[in-house]
Design a protein around this motif. Structure first.
Motif, PDB file in Angstrom:
ATOM      1  N   TYR A  67       1.007  -1.004   0.201  1.00  0.00           N
ATOM      2  CA  TYR A  67       0.618  -0.120   0.103  1.00  0.00           C
ATOM      3  C   TYR A  67       0.749   1.578   0.046  1.00  0.00           C
ATOM      4  N   SER A  68       0.094   2.592  -0.345  1.00  0.00           N
ATOM      5  CA  SER A  68       1.540   3.616  -0.294  1.00  0.00           C
ATOM      6  C   SER A  68       1.073   3.834   0.745  1.00  0.00           C
ATOM      7  N   HIS A  69       1.156   3.172   1.898  1.00  0.00           N
ATOM      8  CA  HIS A  69       1.609   4.064   3.165  1.00  0.00           C
ATOM      9  C   HIS A  69       3.253   3.117   3.582  1.00  0.00           C
ATOM     10  N   SER A  70       3.209   2.050   3.025  1.00  0.00           N
ATOM     11  CA  SER A  70       4.044   1.523   3.318  1.00  0.00           C
ATOM     12  C   SER A  70       6.076   1.819   1.683  1.00  0.00           C
ATOM     13  N   SER A  71       4.878   1.908   0.856  1.00  0.00           N
ATOM     14  CA  SER A  71       5.762   2.075  -0.572  1.00  0.00           C
ATOM     15  C   SER A  71       6.290   3.128   0.153  1.00  0.00           C
ATOM     16  N   ALA A  72       5.931   4.728   0.577  1.00  0.00           N
ATOM     17  CA  ALA A  72       6.043   5.788   0.796  1.00  0.00           C
ATOM     18  C   ALA A  72       5.731   6.333  -0.741  1.00  0.00           C
ATOM     19  N   VAL A  73       5.500   5.783  -1.467  1.00  0.00           N
ATOM     20  CA  VAL A  73       4.409   6.121  -3.053  1.00  0.00           C
ATOM     21  C   VAL A  73       2.854   6.618  -2.922  1.00  0.00           C
ATOM     22  N   THR A  74       3.363   8.489  -2.432  1.00  0.00           N
ATOM     23  CA  THR A  74       1.611   8.846  -2.119  1.00  0.00           C
ATOM     24  C   THR A  74       1.252   9.507  -2.316  1.00  0.00           C
ATOM     25  N   THR A  75       1.595  10.106  -3.484  1.00  0.00           N
ATOM     26  CA  THR A  75       1.590  11.547  -4.722  1.00  0.00           C
ATOM     27  C   THR A  75       1.932  10.921  -6.313  1.00  0.00           C
ATOM     28  N   LEU A  76       2.101  12.276  -6.680  1.00  0.00           N
ATOM     29  CA  LEU A  76       2.630  11.940  -7.993  1.00  0.00           C
ATOM     30  C   LEU A  76       3.985  12.361  -7.744  1.00  0.00           C
ATOM     31  N   SER A  77       4.446  13.017  -6.981  1.00  0.00           N
ATOM     32  CA  SER A  77       5.756  13.867  -7.014  1.00  0.00           C
ATOM     33  C   SER A  77       6.612  12.176  -5.967  1.00  0.00           C
ATOM     34  N   THR A  78       6.197  11.265  -5.309  1.00  0.00           N
ATOM     35  CA  THR A  78       7.353  10.592  -3.861  1.00  0.00           C
ATOM     36  C   THR A  78       7.620   9.685  -5.353  1.00  0.00           C
ATOM     37  N   HIS A  79       8.681   9.609  -5.173  1.00  0.00           N
ATOM     38  CA  HIS A  79       8.868   8.374  -6.392  1.00  0.00           C
ATOM     39  C   HIS A  79       9.059   7.281  -5.494  1.00  0.00           C
ATOM     40  N   LEU A  80       9.155   5.993  -6.001  1.00  0.00           N
ATOM     41  CA  LEU A  80       9.579   4.548  -5.759  1.00  0.00           C
ATOM     42  C   LEU A  80      10.632   4.576  -5.721  1.00  0.00           C
TER      43      LEU A  80
END
Ligand SMILES: [Ca+2]
Length: 475
Positions: A67-80
């Motif tokens: 999930y987004s909270h785990s990958s820290a990829v939450t928005t368009l400008s948070t990258h993997l």
């Protein structure tokens, strides 16, 4: 049906392709024989849901199985970050040949370039429809032509070089993302009037502030770059809205037509090379999209049209043809499902479900009772959708608009009072009337509030500080 060898994976992901624009899902406006053939040969998931209806976070969820909270990829400008394990890194470590062609949108440069791929050619951010530049490990290369065709040709060329070794290729198209630029060969399609969806004139009277606040109404917010021409001046407001819808849908569906041709080319390659039976072929989109439902374009909300993604999978060696499922499945399930088909152990941090027992008929039991959703990009300057989270069960949907950007990148920080919505999807499939304040739903509301609270904690997320703990629970 017994697998003879480790399967290949051909995974076509598109950008913003709504199930309502796929004939296998009952589209009344277009025909997609290439995509439909995957459903005919395998499984069509009718309730495949995303955990965050936005390009970048959904792609991260698909790759990492988290999930987004785990990958820290939450928005368009948070990258993997390359630190994350993905189904690709796991397949590569297990000896698979791996390649990626198309829209990445998860960051570029050291620490963020596509990881785990033997070969990759990706569009910078959103990329261009015509004469696109592709970033490779060796640098940038511009290709002449139409992006959907180029990505297909590049992928087919790579597939032809793999011989008998098992491979996994991602063909992740830009299309049919805004601003919907079709190839000229499709310019004559869809010139007849396209029927309006039943909720096109929705005035949001049965919902809270967020639906009123959003700026996604076709009538008011489609830009010149989307429409490419001006509506006739003599049209009144409502006629202009219909004209804009028509113009929008024409180009959107023309872009989809090229995508379907791509799918036909890829599956045609498999057939010509006797690889169909031993290949897991997947068609999906990073989320759904509003095609005029509620008067909107775009996505973001937890309402059905943007929550649902198309998800179709065939693997003739192990999956029976012609199946459809109403189970609640998620974009976080794709990674573990691929790895199980490959016989590769899933990294321990993955949070989805393995859908293989359901697909093969070994265990048709539902993989979850409730799907968790969270959208973080609060009140951005183009769409003005509030941040929210919620759960969808078989019959109900509970949404909490906590309405706070939480200082996240690319998420607005104007804060509004929180609001709840509750929908009885059996009685109100179009989600026109929230029953959150209806006393006859008090028990259901409490049960769902507790389930949301517990599920959020089970998945390692944190309830927003503004949300009071439900009765019977503490922080
Ligand atoms: Ca998208």
């Amino acid at each position: 049906m017994t697998a003879q060898r480790r399967p290949n994976f051909v995974f076509v992901l598109t950008d913003d392709h709504a199930p309502n624009a796929i004939s296998a899902y009952g589209s009344v406006v277009n025909s997609t024989p290439g995509i439909d053939a995957i459903a005919d040969a395998g499984m069509r998931f009718d309730r495949a849901l995303v955990e965050n209806s936005l390009c970048t976070p959904s792609r991260a969820a698909i790759l990492t199985g988290t999930y987004s909270h785990s990958s820290a990829v939450t928005t368009l400008s948070t990258h993997l970050s390359n630190d994350h394990e993905t189904f690709i890194t796991a397949l590569q470590a297990a000896g698979y040949r791996t390649a990626m062609f198309g829209k990445w949108h998860l960051g570029h440069g050291e620490g963020y370039d596509p990881a785990g791929f033997d070969h990759w050619e990706v569009l910078p951010d959103q990329g261009e429809y015509f004469d696109p530049e592709l970033i490779t490990a060796e640098g940038r290369v511009r290709h002449e032509g139409y992006v959907t065709d180029i990505l297909t040709e590049r992928a087919l060329s790579w597939m032809a070089d793999q011989g008998d070794e098992p491979y996994c290729v991602l063909v992740w198209h830009k299309a049919p993302h805004r601003p919907w630029l079709p190839h000229p060969r499709h310019a004559d399609l869809f010139t007849d009037p396209i029927p309006l969806p039943p909720t096109f004139d929705d005035d949001y009277s049965g919902r809270g502030t967020p639906a009123h606040h959003a700026t996604m109404r076709i009538a008011d917010y489609l830009a010149d770059v989307d429409l490419k021409e001006q509506p006739p001046e003599e049209l009144g407001y409502e006629e202009r809205a219909v004209w804009k819808y028509q113009r929008y849908m024409q180009d959107y569906l023309r872009c989809v037509a090229a995508v379907d041709e791509s799918v036909q080319a890829l599956t045609g390659f498999l057939a010509d090379n006797d690889q169909t039976d031993d290949t897991v072929t997947i068609y999906a989109s990073d989320q759904g999209f509003y095609l005029g439902e509620h008067g909107w374009f775009d996505k973001r909300f937890m309402y059905e049209e943007s929550l649902r993604m198309p998800l179709l999978l065939s693997y003739p060696a192990r999956v029976a043809a012609g199946q459809a499922s109403e189970a609640l499945v998620s974009n976080v399930d794709i990674a573990q499902t691929i790895l199980d088909f490959a016989g590769v152990a899933a990294p321990s941090g993955m949070q989805g479900a393995n859908l293989v027992p359901m697909l093969t008929g070994a265990d048709p039991a539902p993989v979850r009772d409730a799907h968790y959703y969270r959208f973080y990009e609060h009140d951005d300057h183009m769409h003005h959708v509030w941040a929210h989270y919620g759960i969808r069960t078989d019959r109900y949907k509970l949404i909490y608009f906590y309405a706070d950007g939480m200082g996240l990148p690319n998420a607005g920080n104007v804060t509004y009072p929180p609001e709840w919505e509750l929908f009885d999807l059996e009685k109100d499939p179009y989600e026109l009337n929230s029953v959150h304040l209806d006393p006859s739903y008090a028990a259901i509301r409490h049960e769902l509030t507790v389930r949301l609270w517990d599920l959020q904690l089970e998945l390692g997320d944190t309830p927003h500080p503004r949300q009071p703990a439900p009765e019977g629970r503490t922080r």
